[in-house]
Design an enzyme around this catalytic site. Structure first.
Site, PDB file in Angstrom:
ATOM      1  N   ASP A  85      -4.192   2.263  19.478  1.00  0.00           N
ATOM      2  CA  ASP A  85      -5.179   2.305  20.571  1.00  0.00           C
ATOM      3  C   ASP A  85      -4.462   2.490  21.916  1.00  0.00           C
ATOM      4  OD1 ASP A  85      -7.182   1.521  18.595  1.00  0.00           O
ATOM      5  OD2 ASP A  85      -6.088  -0.370  18.634  1.00  0.00           O
TER       6      ASP A  85
ATOM      7  N   ALA B 268       1.462   3.664  -1.897  1.00  0.00           N
ATOM      8  CA  ALA B 268       0.985   4.971  -2.381  1.00  0.00           C
ATOM      9  C   ALA B 268      -0.048   5.592  -1.446  1.00  0.00           C
ATOM     10  CB  ALA B 268       0.376   4.820  -3.770  1.00  0.00           C
ATOM     11  N   GLY B 269      -0.417   4.882  -0.383  1.00  0.00           N
ATOM     12  CA  GLY B 269      -1.516   5.341   0.468  1.00  0.00           C
ATOM     13  C   GLY B 269      -1.101   6.407   1.471  1.00  0.00           C
ATOM     14  N   GLN B 270      -2.095   6.877   2.212  1.00  0.00           N
ATOM     15  CA  GLN B 270      -1.826   8.019   3.097  1.00  0.00           C
ATOM     16  C   GLN B 270      -0.974   7.640   4.325  1.00  0.00           C
ATOM     17  OE1 GLN B 270      -4.915   9.892   5.171  1.00  0.00           O
ATOM     18  NE2 GLN B 270      -6.067   8.009   5.545  1.00  0.00           N
TER      19      GLN B 270
ATOM     20  N   ARG C  80      -3.283   6.015  22.121  1.00  0.00           N
ATOM     21  CA  ARG C  80      -4.438   6.887  22.374  1.00  0.00           C
ATOM     22  C   ARG C  80      -4.823   6.820  23.858  1.00  0.00           C
ATOM     23  NH1 ARG C  80      -7.687   4.730  16.972  1.00  0.00           N
ATOM     24  NH2 ARG C  80      -6.975   6.377  15.576  1.00  0.00           N
TER      25      ARG C  80
ATOM     26  N   VAL D  47      -1.572  -3.906   9.419  1.00  0.00           N
ATOM     27  CA  VAL D  47      -2.174  -2.608   9.735  1.00  0.00           C
ATOM     28  C   VAL D  47      -3.554  -2.502   9.076  1.00  0.00           C
ATOM     29  CG1 VAL D  47      -1.871  -0.108   9.523  1.00  0.00           C
ATOM     30  CG2 VAL D  47       0.118  -1.567   9.913  1.00  0.00           C
ATOM     31  N   GLY D  48      -3.662  -3.018   7.841  1.00  0.00           N
ATOM     32  CA  GLY D  48      -4.920  -2.923   7.075  1.00  0.00           C
ATOM     33  C   GLY D  48      -6.061  -3.556   7.850  1.00  0.00           C
TER      34      GLY D  48
ATOM     35  N   HIS E  54      -8.901  -4.692  17.351  1.00  0.00           N
ATOM     36  CA  HIS E  54      -8.804  -3.271  16.967  1.00  0.00           C
ATOM     37  C   HIS E  54     -10.150  -2.876  16.346  1.00  0.00           C
ATOM     38  CE1 HIS E  54      -7.347   0.509  15.464  1.00  0.00           C
ATOM     39  NE2 HIS E  54      -7.625   0.156  14.226  1.00  0.00           N
TER      40      HIS E  54
ATOM     41  N   GLY F 101       0.825  -1.218   0.000  1.00  0.00           N
ATOM     42  CA  GLY F 101       0.000   0.000   0.000  1.00  0.00           C
ATOM     43  C   GLY F 101       0.848   1.251   0.000  1.00  0.00           C
TER      44      GLY F 101
HETATM   45  N1  LIG Z   1      -4.610  -0.907  12.677  1.00  0.00           N
HETATM   46  C1  LIG Z   1      -4.698   0.402  12.766  1.00  0.00           C
HETATM   47  O1  LIG Z   1      -4.534   0.975  13.858  1.00  0.00           O
HETATM   48  C2  LIG Z   1      -4.989   1.259  11.550  1.00  0.00           C
HETATM   49  C3  LIG Z   1      -4.890   2.648  11.631  1.00  0.00           C
HETATM   50  C4  LIG Z   1      -5.164   3.419  10.491  1.00  0.00           C
HETATM   51  C5  LIG Z   1      -5.531   2.798   9.290  1.00  0.00           C
HETATM   52  N2  LIG Z   1      -5.618   1.446   9.255  1.00  0.00           N
HETATM   53  C6  LIG Z   1      -5.949   0.745   8.003  1.00  0.00           C
HETATM   54  O2  LIG Z   1      -4.807   0.769   7.150  1.00  0.00           O
HETATM   55  C7  LIG Z   1      -5.230   0.596   5.791  1.00  0.00           C
HETATM   56  C8  LIG Z   1      -4.567   1.635   4.897  1.00  0.00           C
HETATM   57  O3  LIG Z   1      -4.976   2.936   5.280  1.00  0.00           O
HETATM   58  P1  LIG Z   1      -4.584   4.225   4.398  1.00  0.00           P
HETATM   59  O4  LIG Z   1      -5.194   5.372   5.086  1.00  0.00           O
HETATM   60  O5  LIG Z   1      -3.136   4.239   4.074  1.00  0.00           O
HETATM   61  O6  LIG Z   1      -5.446   3.915   3.097  1.00  0.00           O
HETATM   62  P2  LIG Z   1      -5.312   4.545   1.643  1.00  0.00           P
HETATM   63  O7  LIG Z   1      -6.597   4.266   0.976  1.00  0.00           O
HETATM   64  O8  LIG Z   1      -4.777   5.931   1.678  1.00  0.00           O
HETATM   65  O9  LIG Z   1      -4.174   3.640   0.984  1.00  0.00           O
HETATM   66  C9  LIG Z   1      -4.335   2.284   0.775  1.00  0.00           C
HETATM   67  C10 LIG Z   1      -3.319   1.870  -0.268  1.00  0.00           C
HETATM   68  O10 LIG Z   1      -3.439   0.451  -0.388  1.00  0.00           O
HETATM   69  C11 LIG Z   1      -3.431   0.148  -1.754  1.00  0.00           C
HETATM   70  N3  LIG Z   1      -4.095  -1.131  -1.965  1.00  0.00           N
HETATM   71  C12 LIG Z   1      -5.407  -1.402  -2.073  1.00  0.00           C
HETATM   72  N4  LIG Z   1      -5.584  -2.704  -2.316  1.00  0.00           N
HETATM   73  C13 LIG Z   1      -4.343  -3.262  -2.335  1.00  0.00           C
HETATM   74  C14 LIG Z   1      -3.860  -4.570  -2.572  1.00  0.00           C
HETATM   75  N5  LIG Z   1      -4.690  -5.570  -2.872  1.00  0.00           N
HETATM   76  N6  LIG Z   1      -2.528  -4.778  -2.510  1.00  0.00           N
HETATM   77  C15 LIG Z   1      -1.686  -3.763  -2.251  1.00  0.00           C
HETATM   78  N7  LIG Z   1      -2.077  -2.496  -2.056  1.00  0.00           N
HETATM   79  C16 LIG Z   1      -3.397  -2.262  -2.106  1.00  0.00           C
HETATM   80  C17 LIG Z   1      -4.135   1.312  -2.445  1.00  0.00           C
HETATM   81  O11 LIG Z   1      -3.773   1.393  -3.826  1.00  0.00           O
HETATM   82  C18 LIG Z   1      -3.603   2.483  -1.639  1.00  0.00           C
HETATM   83  O12 LIG Z   1      -2.398   3.004  -2.173  1.00  0.00           O
HETATM   84  C19 LIG Z   1      -6.766   0.666   5.833  1.00  0.00           C
HETATM   85  O13 LIG Z   1      -7.282  -0.647   5.847  1.00  0.00           O
HETATM   86  C20 LIG Z   1      -7.040   1.357   7.152  1.00  0.00           C
HETATM   87  O14 LIG Z   1      -8.324   1.041   7.644  1.00  0.00           O
HETATM   88  C21 LIG Z   1      -5.351   0.669  10.334  1.00  0.00           C
HETATM   89  O1  LIG Z   2     -10.767   3.716  12.291  1.00  0.00           O
HETATM   90  C1  LIG Z   2     -10.280   3.395  11.206  1.00  0.00           C
HETATM   91  O2  LIG Z   2     -10.921   2.880  10.279  1.00  0.00           O
HETATM   92  C2  LIG Z   2      -8.803   3.661  10.985  1.00  0.00           C
HETATM   93  C3  LIG Z   2      -7.995   3.127  12.084  1.00  0.00           C
HETATM   94  O3  LIG Z   2      -8.283   1.783  12.334  1.00  0.00           O
HETATM   95  C4  LIG Z   2      -8.061   3.944  13.351  1.00  0.00           C
HETATM   96  O4  LIG Z   2      -8.255   3.370  14.426  1.00  0.00           O
HETATM   97  O5  LIG Z   2      -7.866   5.171  13.280  1.00  0.00           O
END
Ligand SMILES: NC(=O)c1ccc[n+]([C@@H]2O[C@H](COP(=O)([O-])OP(=O)(O)OC[C@H]3O[C@@H](n4cnc5c(N)ncnc54)[C@H](O)[C@@H]3O)[C@@H](O)[C@H]2O)c1
Ligand SMILES: O=C(O)C[C@H](O)C(=O)O
Length: 327
Positions: free
Chosen positions: A160, A14-16, A163, A130-131, A188, A12
């Protein structure tokens, strides 16, 4: 002599979250200022241009520790010989969704990632999922990688935990760094249970410094467990900088040690605390030399048991709903 470079695979890219995470890793915040690294970045084909933009920016930082960057949409290239794999790539939720609503979209992704890790990564690879839904995705990846040690698959509850520390420090008027022995049990998700019954600040029990059960039940627990939603409502996007900070904390402590401090990781259960084996559940651990050890034999009172069981039931439901993906 410089140390040999560690290979860090990140999905991921390219993601945020990664727009913050990759720069901190390259800066040495994860493994220390004397550890060269190779980043192995994966994202979908349609995101490759955006990843190349991020790589240009990494180059423009001239990080001394960054010895190479691999960019690919192929999981087997990304995970080849990886020492650490940070599985971020997935759909993020938007307003009105719960994290478990992502299960059907994301489950297949994590099965595929587990199979690729099984085939090509280092046999000691340390995996952080993380996802979302992170615990069940970690369970899926682990079950899809039968040749790797189960203990190497973890999910992120560190956000968490951080936080919760911040809320407690504020309420008790103590520095965040003084707080130890906090736990976030479970999933989570909104069912997580932040538990400060054992927590201390500067050697004093926080339950004595705070002594406010109503605040615990009506403010503290809901604030921590619904913080992700509050951030989505405020930003219109899910947490990113704080999530990447939590990734750094989780892996840094796992590899370099928590110096006796309790931290929370989502880890496959060994059956303790009545959590069925292999369910990936947030528990208190102490980390040292690349290994985590559960804090064992804590007393679980009736309120805590109820909260822990609610989170467990949710995880069991999630596990049942993905059986098809695994078969
Ligand atoms: N566990 C935690 O505490 C926590 C905290 C924040 C976000 N997250 C999760 O982390 C994940 C990513 O968040 P984000 O804000 O970076 O999202 P985002 O949408 O900005 O980025 C996700 C990236 O994943 C890529 N992607 C999508 N499907 C994919 C695949 N099959 N293989 C590889 N890459 C793929 C997308 O192209 C994108 O670049 C989300 O599932 C979000 O819910 C978890
Ligand atoms: O809440 C979400 O979907 C993103 C992340 O898991 C968070 O806890 O901030």
């Amino acid at each position: 002599m410089p140390k040999p470079a560690k290979r860090i695979a990140v999905t991921g890219a390219a993601g945020q979250i990664n727009y913050s995470l990759l720069f901190r890793i390259a800066n040495g915040d994860l493994l220390g200022k004397d550890q060269p690294i190779i980043l192995q970045l994966q994202d979908l084909l349609q995101a490759q241009n955006a990843v190349h933009g991020v790589v240009m920016e990494l180059a423009d930082c001239a990080f001394p520790l960054l010895s190479n960057v691999v960019v690919t949409d192929n999981l087997k290239v990304a995970f080849k010989d990886a020492d650490i794999a940070i599985l971020v790539g997935a759909r993020a939720r938007s307003k009105g969704m719960e994290r478990k609503d992502l299960l059907s979209v994301n489950a297949g992704i994590f099965a595929e990632q587990g199979r690729a890790l099984n085939e090509v990564s280092s046999r000691d690879v340390k995996v952080l999922v993380v996802g979302n839904p992170a615990n069940t995705n970690a369970y899926i990846a682990m079950q899809s990688a039968p040749d790797l040690p189960k203990k190497n698959f973890t999910s992120m509850l560190r956000l968490d935990y951080n936080r919760a520390i911040s809320q407690l420090a504020d309420k008790a008027r103590k520095p965040v760094s003084s707080i130890d022995k906090l736990i976030v049990w479970g999933n989570h998700s909104p069912t997580m249970y932040p538990d400060f019954r054992f927590a201390t600040a500067e050697g004093h029990l926080l339950t004595q410094l705070i002594d406010d059960d109503k605040w615990n039940r009506n403010v503290f627990i809901p604030t921590v467990s619904k913080r992700g939603t509050a951030i989505i409502q405020a930003r219109g996007l899910s947490s990113a900088a704080s999530a990447s900070n939590a990734v750094i904390d989780h892996i840094r402590d796992w590899i370099l040690g928590s110096n006796g401090k309790w931290v929370t990781m989502g880890v496959p259960s060994d059956g303790s605390y009545h959590i069925p084996e292999d369910i990936v559940y947030g528990v208190p651990v102490i980390t040292e030399k690349g290994e985590y050890k559960r804090v064992q034999d804590l007393e679980i009172d009736t309120f805590s048991r109820e909260k822990m069981d609610i989170s467990l039931s949710e995880l069991l439901e999630e596990r049942n709903s993905i059986k098809l993906t695994l078969s």
